[in-house]
Design a protein around this motif. Structure first.
Motif, mmCIF file in Angstrom:
data_model
loop_
_atom_site.group_PDB
_atom_site.id
_atom_site.type_symbol
_atom_site.label_atom_id
_atom_site.label_comp_id
_atom_site.label_asym_id
_atom_site.label_seq_id
_atom_site.Cartn_x
_atom_site.Cartn_y
_atom_site.Cartn_z
ATOM 1 N N SER A 15 0.825 -1.207 0.000
ATOM 2 C CA SER A 15 0.000 0.000 0.000
ATOM 3 C C SER A 15 0.862 1.261 0.000
ATOM 4 O O SER A 15 0.539 2.242 -0.674
ATOM 5 C CB SER A 15 -0.920 0.023 1.229
ATOM 6 N N ILE A 16 1.942 1.233 0.750
ATOM 7 C CA ILE A 16 2.857 2.385 0.793
ATOM 8 C C ILE A 16 3.517 2.573 -0.571
ATOM 9 O O ILE A 16 3.612 3.701 -1.071
ATOM 10 C CB ILE A 16 3.904 2.203 1.912
ATOM 11 N N GLU A 17 3.937 1.480 -1.188
ATOM 12 C CA GLU A 17 4.539 1.561 -2.523
ATOM 13 C C GLU A 17 3.565 2.190 -3.508
ATOM 14 O O GLU A 17 3.935 3.098 -4.266
ATOM 15 C CB GLU A 17 4.926 0.165 -3.015
ATOM 16 N N LYS A 18 2.320 1.716 -3.508
ATOM 17 C CA LYS A 18 1.299 2.240 -4.426
ATOM 18 C C LYS A 18 1.032 3.713 -4.169
ATOM 19 O O LYS A 18 0.841 4.491 -5.104
ATOM 20 C CB LYS A 18 0.002 1.442 -4.304
ATOM 21 N N ALA A 19 1.021 4.105 -2.902
ATOM 22 C CA ALA A 19 0.772 5.504 -2.554
ATOM 23 C C ALA A 19 1.902 6.405 -3.060
ATOM 24 O O ALA A 19 1.641 7.492 -3.598
ATOM 25 C CB ALA A 19 0.608 5.646 -1.047
ATOM 26 N N ILE A 20 3.148 5.959 -2.912
ATOM 27 C CA ILE A 20 4.281 6.751 -3.403
ATOM 28 C C ILE A 20 4.228 6.839 -4.925
ATOM 29 O O ILE A 20 4.421 7.919 -5.507
ATOM 30 C CB ILE A 20 5.623 6.165 -2.932
ATOM 31 N N LYS A 40 14.170 -1.723 7.152
ATOM 32 C CA LYS A 40 14.266 -1.003 5.885
ATOM 33 C C LYS A 40 13.576 -1.810 4.795
ATOM 34 O O LYS A 40 13.645 -3.040 4.779
ATOM 35 C CB LYS A 40 15.734 -0.786 5.524
ATOM 36 N N ASP A 41 12.902 -1.128 3.887
ATOM 37 C CA ASP A 41 12.226 -1.777 2.767
ATOM 38 C C ASP A 41 12.875 -1.276 1.471
ATOM 39 O O ASP A 41 12.783 -0.086 1.153
ATOM 40 C CB ASP A 41 10.734 -1.439 2.791
ATOM 41 N N ASP A 42 13.536 -2.163 0.747
ATOM 42 C CA ASP A 42 14.285 -1.766 -0.449
ATOM 43 C C ASP A 42 13.400 -1.189 -1.549
ATOM 44 O O ASP A 42 13.794 -0.252 -2.235
ATOM 45 C CB ASP A 42 15.085 -2.951 -0.995
ATOM 46 N N LYS A 43 12.196 -1.747 -1.737
ATOM 47 C CA LYS A 43 11.302 -1.228 -2.779
ATOM 48 C C LYS A 43 10.841 0.186 -2.443
ATOM 49 O O LYS A 43 10.817 1.063 -3.305
ATOM 50 C CB LYS A 43 10.091 -2.143 -2.957
ATOM 51 N N ILE A 44 10.493 0.401 -1.189
ATOM 52 C CA ILE A 44 10.078 1.736 -0.768
ATOM 53 C C ILE A 44 11.255 2.698 -0.868
ATOM 54 O O ILE A 44 11.100 3.843 -1.315
ATOM 55 C CB ILE A 44 9.475 1.707 0.651
ATOM 56 N N GLU A 45 12.447 2.248 -0.490
ATOM 57 C CA GLU A 45 13.655 3.070 -0.605
ATOM 58 C C GLU A 45 13.870 3.524 -2.045
ATOM 59 O O GLU A 45 14.151 4.701 -2.309
ATOM 60 C CB GLU A 45 14.871 2.280 -0.113
ATOM 61 N N LEU A 50 13.472 7.780 -6.233
ATOM 62 C CA LEU A 50 12.874 8.226 -7.496
ATOM 63 C C LEU A 50 12.108 9.529 -7.282
ATOM 64 O O LEU A 50 12.240 10.469 -8.074
ATOM 65 C CB LEU A 50 11.949 7.145 -8.063
ATOM 66 N N ALA A 51 11.325 9.585 -6.226
ATOM 67 C CA ALA A 51 10.560 10.799 -5.926
ATOM 68 C C ALA A 51 11.492 11.988 -5.713
ATOM 69 O O ALA A 51 11.260 13.081 -6.244
ATOM 70 C CB ALA A 51 9.684 10.577 -4.692
ATOM 71 N N ILE A 52 12.557 11.770 -4.955
ATOM 72 C CA ILE A 52 13.521 12.847 -4.696
ATOM 73 C C ILE A 52 14.156 13.314 -6.008
ATOM 74 O O ILE A 52 14.296 14.517 -6.244
ATOM 75 C CB ILE A 52 14.585 12.394 -3.676
ATOM 76 N N LYS A 53 14.507 12.372 -6.890
ATOM 77 C CA LYS A 53 15.094 12.730 -8.188
ATOM 78 C C LYS A 53 14.128 13.558 -9.025
ATOM 79 O O LYS A 53 14.544 14.356 -9.851
ATOM 80 C CB LYS A 53 15.507 11.472 -8.960
ATOM 81 N N LYS A 54 12.841 13.361 -8.805
ATOM 82 C CA LYS A 54 11.820 14.113 -9.543
ATOM 83 C C LYS A 54 11.474 15.436 -8.846
ATOM 84 O O LYS A 54 10.528 16.107 -9.234
ATOM 85 C CB LYS A 54 10.586 13.259 -9.751
#
Length: 86
Positions: A15-20, A40-45, A50-54
């Motif tokens: 759900s967190i992945e989808k929200a991001i 730590k969650d590698d997929k969320i990381e 990616l979000a920061i790069k954008k």
């Protein structure tokens, strides 16, 4: 507002992945992640990076479990960490 955690307070990585992903697709300027975990969650990381790069600012709580550890996702590189003290 995008809600990724259920009313029971339990985190679901998917759900967190989808929200991001959704927030990135909507070109938001800030993502607030007011939760933390010791694991730590590698997929969320990867999605956070990616979000920061954008150009999206990620803000996350450092934790509230009475210890000195900085929890994930606040511990991720580039995330603005916020802590409250009593």
């Amino acid at each position: 507002m995008i809600k990724a955690i259920g009313d029971d307070g339990k985190e679901a990585s998917h759900s967190i992945e989808k929200a991001i992903e959704y927030a990135i697709s909507k070109k938001v300027s800030i993502i607030n992640m007011s939760f933390g975990t010791f694991k730590k969650d590698d997929k969320i990381e990867k999605l956070i990076q990616l979000a920061i790069k954008k150009g999206i600012t990620i803000v996350a709580s450092t934790g509230d479990y009475g210890n000195n550890d900085i929890l994930f996702p606040s511990s991720a590189t580039g995330v603005v960490s916020v802590e409250a003290k009593k």
